[in-house]
Design an enzyme around this catalytic site. Structure first.
Site, PDB file in Angstrom:
ATOM      1  N   SER A 136       0.756  -1.439  -0.225  1.00 21.32           N
ATOM      2  CA  SER A 136      -0.208  -0.344   0.210  1.00 21.32           C
ATOM      3  C   SER A 136       0.930   1.255  -0.263  1.00 21.32           C
ATOM      4  CB  SER A 136      -0.848   0.247   1.128  1.00 21.32           C
ATOM      5  OG  SER A 136      -1.801   1.292   1.117  1.00 21.32           O
ATOM      6  N   LYS A 162      -1.290  -0.682  -4.814  1.00 18.50           N
ATOM      7  CA  LYS A 162      -2.008  -0.028  -4.224  1.00 18.50           C
ATOM      8  C   LYS A 162      -1.580   1.197  -3.926  1.00 18.50           C
ATOM      9  CE  LYS A 162      -4.277  -0.039   0.255  1.00 18.50           C
ATOM     10  NZ  LYS A 162      -5.174  -0.631   1.516  1.00 18.50           N
ATOM     11  N   LEU A 163      -2.026   2.412  -5.077  1.00 17.83           N
ATOM     12  CA  LEU A 163      -1.780   3.555  -4.530  1.00 17.83           C
ATOM     13  C   LEU A 163      -3.509   4.425  -3.269  1.00 17.83           C
ATOM     14  CD1 LEU A 163      -1.346   5.120  -8.136  1.00 17.83           C
ATOM     15  CD2 LEU A 163      -0.086   3.799  -6.324  1.00 17.83           C
ATOM     16  N   LYS A 164      -3.335   5.036  -2.396  1.00 18.29           N
ATOM     17  CA  LYS A 164      -4.001   5.910  -1.606  1.00 18.29           C
ATOM     18  C   LYS A 164      -4.125   7.556  -2.279  1.00 18.29           C
ATOM     19  CE  LYS A 164      -4.219   3.815   2.492  1.00 18.29           C
ATOM     20  NZ  LYS A 164      -5.553   3.076   3.258  1.00 18.29           N
ATOM     21  N   ASP A 190      -7.395   2.899  -2.801  1.00 17.72           N
ATOM     22  CA  ASP A 190      -7.898   3.138  -1.747  1.00 17.72           C
ATOM     23  C   ASP A 190      -8.789   4.706  -1.593  1.00 17.72           C
ATOM     24  OD1 ASP A 190      -8.880   3.201   0.622  1.00 17.72           O
ATOM     25  OD2 ASP A 190      -7.270   1.329   1.592  1.00 17.72           O
ATOM     26  N   ASN A 192      -9.919   5.384   1.731  1.00 17.35           N
ATOM     27  CA  ASN A 192     -10.629   5.306   2.364  1.00 17.35           C
ATOM     28  C   ASN A 192     -11.475   6.429   2.950  1.00 17.35           C
ATOM     29  OD1 ASN A 192      -7.140   5.087   3.287  1.00 17.35           O
ATOM     30  ND2 ASN A 192      -8.614   3.788   4.571  1.00 17.35           N
ATOM     31  N   GLU A 215     -11.016   0.466  -3.181  1.00 19.42           N
ATOM     32  CA  GLU A 215     -11.516   0.914  -2.386  1.00 19.42           C
ATOM     33  C   GLU A 215     -12.276   1.686  -1.311  1.00 19.42           C
ATOM     34  OE1 GLU A 215      -7.883  -1.865  -0.165  1.00 19.42           O
ATOM     35  OE2 GLU A 215      -8.886  -1.576   2.050  1.00 19.42           O
ATOM     36  N   ASP A 240     -13.760  -1.880   2.841  1.00 23.63           N
ATOM     37  CA  ASP A 240     -12.865  -1.712   4.140  1.00 23.63           C
ATOM     38  C   ASP A 240     -13.983  -1.086   5.434  1.00 23.63           C
ATOM     39  OD1 ASP A 240     -11.065  -1.850   5.716  1.00 23.63           O
ATOM     40  OD2 ASP A 240      -9.442  -0.672   4.914  1.00 23.63           O
ATOM     41  N   LYS A 264     -10.247  -7.361   7.731  1.00 22.78           N
ATOM     42  CA  LYS A 264      -9.336  -7.176   8.341  1.00 22.78           C
ATOM     43  C   LYS A 264      -9.510  -7.593   9.857  1.00 22.78           C
ATOM     44  CE  LYS A 264      -7.269  -2.547   6.993  1.00 22.78           C
ATOM     45  NZ  LYS A 264      -7.766  -1.646   7.177  1.00 22.78           N
ATOM     46  N   GLY A 292      -4.137  -4.797   5.709  1.00 23.57           N
ATOM     47  CA  GLY A 292      -3.253  -3.927   6.866  1.00 23.57           C
ATOM     48  C   GLY A 292      -3.456  -3.024   7.780  1.00 23.57           C
TER      49      GLY A 292
HETATM   50  O1  SMG Z   1      -0.057  -2.830   7.111  1.00 20.67           O
HETATM   51  O2  SMG Z   1       0.461  -1.807   4.406  1.00 20.67           O
HETATM   52  C1  SMG Z   1      -0.304  -1.621   5.959  1.00 20.67           C
HETATM   53  C2  SMG Z   1      -1.663  -1.074   5.704  1.00 20.67           C
HETATM   54  C3  SMG Z   1      -2.117  -0.899   4.467  1.00 20.67           C
HETATM   55  O3  SMG Z   1      -3.376   1.108   3.411  1.00 20.67           O
HETATM   56  C4  SMG Z   1      -3.725   0.825   4.424  1.00 20.67           C
HETATM   57  N1  SMG Z   1      -4.319   0.424   5.412  1.00 20.67           N
HETATM   58  O4  SMG Z   1      -6.898   1.461   4.492  1.00 20.67           O
HETATM   59  O5  SMG Z   1      -6.591  -0.060   3.922  1.00 20.67           O
HETATM   60  C5  SMG Z   1      -6.234   0.899   4.968  1.00 20.67           C
HETATM   61  C6  SMG Z   1      -4.861   1.456   5.484  1.00 20.67           C
HETATM   62  C7  SMG Z   1      -5.427   1.572   7.050  1.00 20.67           C
HETATM   63  C8  SMG Z   1      -4.559   2.346   7.572  1.00 20.67           C
HETATM   64  S1  SMG Z   1      -4.051   3.747   7.349  1.00 20.67           S
HETATM   65  C9  SMG Z   1      -3.181   4.844   8.239  1.00 20.67           C
HETATM   66 MG    MG Z   2      -8.202   0.609   3.209  1.00 19.98          MG
END
Ligand code: SMG
Ligand code: MG
Length: 369
Positions: A136, A162-164, A190, A192, A215, A240, A264, A292
């Protein structure tokens, strides 16, 4: 088999991240982690809590978890011994607080499995001995900086990127990654929960990039609008934050709110509920993958075991220790050919290294049973 607990340790550790991790809701630079250690006469068991320092990803945060464990969840455990299903049963009357429940249930399960000489993978039903890993990639200050990071991760062997994303950082970074690394790279995004349904037309422009999924584009509590958005996108929607239980997953699948689920264990209350979601999704032909929460080696060990179940058909955010920390609290998880090995030892199959653990510990609370 009954596990009789003599005491429980709540240990806080501060783990500096090798690089700041920016999402649509904030930046993490040091991971503040709560570890739960359940002690029995002959064994101990560890559970790692996924909660962050602040209630942004979800309503829980590390201080809240420690409080609810001390005040309500730990006192609810039977004193005369318990099996692995009892923590969930006695904690159920307390609403929510799933990350807290997950950490405690996991520690009990680990103690039980170590005593029974069985691994997490074997207990959960792992179907393979290693799992393919994605990574990520956080929001960056510039596209060139992002491309450098993605290039390094691909060189390390990660099989999926995966790109935020967030408004203002979506089409341009995705287009740049596609142009630089080609259309074959397994790529997903993703958000969020950073968008609203009025962004549907903008998000539909992502359809041109052949993403595996988008996501959590919309608000955590909005399955109905995710279903509406799904009708307007060709890119599959993965949920998620919205999925906090098997019941949520069932509702989301039947509404058409998602066609993929990020599992998760912390978010859904533990590995037993996570396995139920896996079973349900598999029965409906819905792909799942393991998310994660920037776990240490302890949480990672359990996640990798879960990700080895047969319905986990997409690579997870189960990256190597080095993606997060210069020094992990366990023997590091190292990527080999884009995969991590599923631990085979009893319980989690890994232990904290005492010196490293002490060095990162910020507080220890002991609760006698
Ligand atoms: O554990 O590699 C990891 C992080 C993966 O992007 C990740 N987690 O929304 O999936 C998600 C985020 C939540 C944590 S962001 C601080
Ligand atoms: Mg996520």
């Amino acid at each position: 088999m009954k596990t009789k607990i003599t005491g429980i340790e709540l240990r806080r550790i501060a783990m500096p991240l090798v690089t700041p991790f920016r999402t649509s809701f904030g930046v993490e630079t040091t991971r503040d982690v709560l570890l739960v250690r359940v002690v029995t006469a002959d064994h101990e068991g560890w559970g790692e809590c996924g909660a962050m320092s602040e209630p942004r990803y979800s309503s829980e945060y590390v201080d809240s978890v420690q409080h609810v464990l001390r005040r309500f969840l730990i006192p609810a455990l039977p004193k005369d011994g318990l099996n692995v299903h009892e923590p969930a049963r006695v904690m159920a009357p307390f609403t929510g607080h799933r990350m807290a429940k997950s950490a405690l249930e996991t520690a009990v399960l680990d103690a039980h499995l170590r005593a029974a000489d069985e691994s997490f993978g074997s207990y959960l039903g792992a179907a393979r001995d290693r799992v393919p890993c994605g990574v990520s990639v956080g929001i960056m200050d510039s596209v060139p900086e992002l491309l450098d990071a993605v290039e390094r991760y691909i060189a390390e062997g990660y099989v999926r990127i995966k790109l935020k994303i967030e408004p203002g950082w979506d089409l341009a970074p995705v287009r740049a990654v596609r142009e630089r690394f080609g259309g074959e790279l397994p790529l997903q995004v993703d958000a969020n929960a950073a968008y609203t349904l009025s962004d549907a037309q903008h998000l539909a422009a992502l359809d041109d990039f052949g993403l595996q999924l988008i996501e959590q584009p919309l608000a955590n509590d909005d399955l109905v609008r995710h279903a509406a958005l799904a009708k307007r996108l060709r890119t599959p929607i993965c949920l998620d934050e919205s999925i906090t239980s098997a019941a949520d997953a069932a509702a989301a699948i039947s509404l058409g709110a998602c066609s993929v689920v990020n599992i998760k264990p912390g978010r859904v209350g533990g590995y037993l509920e996570a396995r139920r979601i896996h079973d349900l999704a598999r029965a409906h032909g819905v792909a799942v993958w393991c998310g994660g929460m920037l776990e240490t080696g302890l949480g990672r060990a359990a996640n990798v075991a879960l990700a080895a179940l047969p319905g986990f058909t997409l690579p997870g955010d189960t990256s190597a220790s080095g993606r997060y920390f210069a020094t992990d609290i366990t023997k590091p998880f190292v990527l080999s050919d884009g995969h991590l090995d599923v631990p085979t030892g009893p319980g989690l199959g890994v232990e904290p290294l005492p010196d490293v653990l002490d060095a990162v510990t910020t507080s220890v609370e002991w609760i006698k049973m």
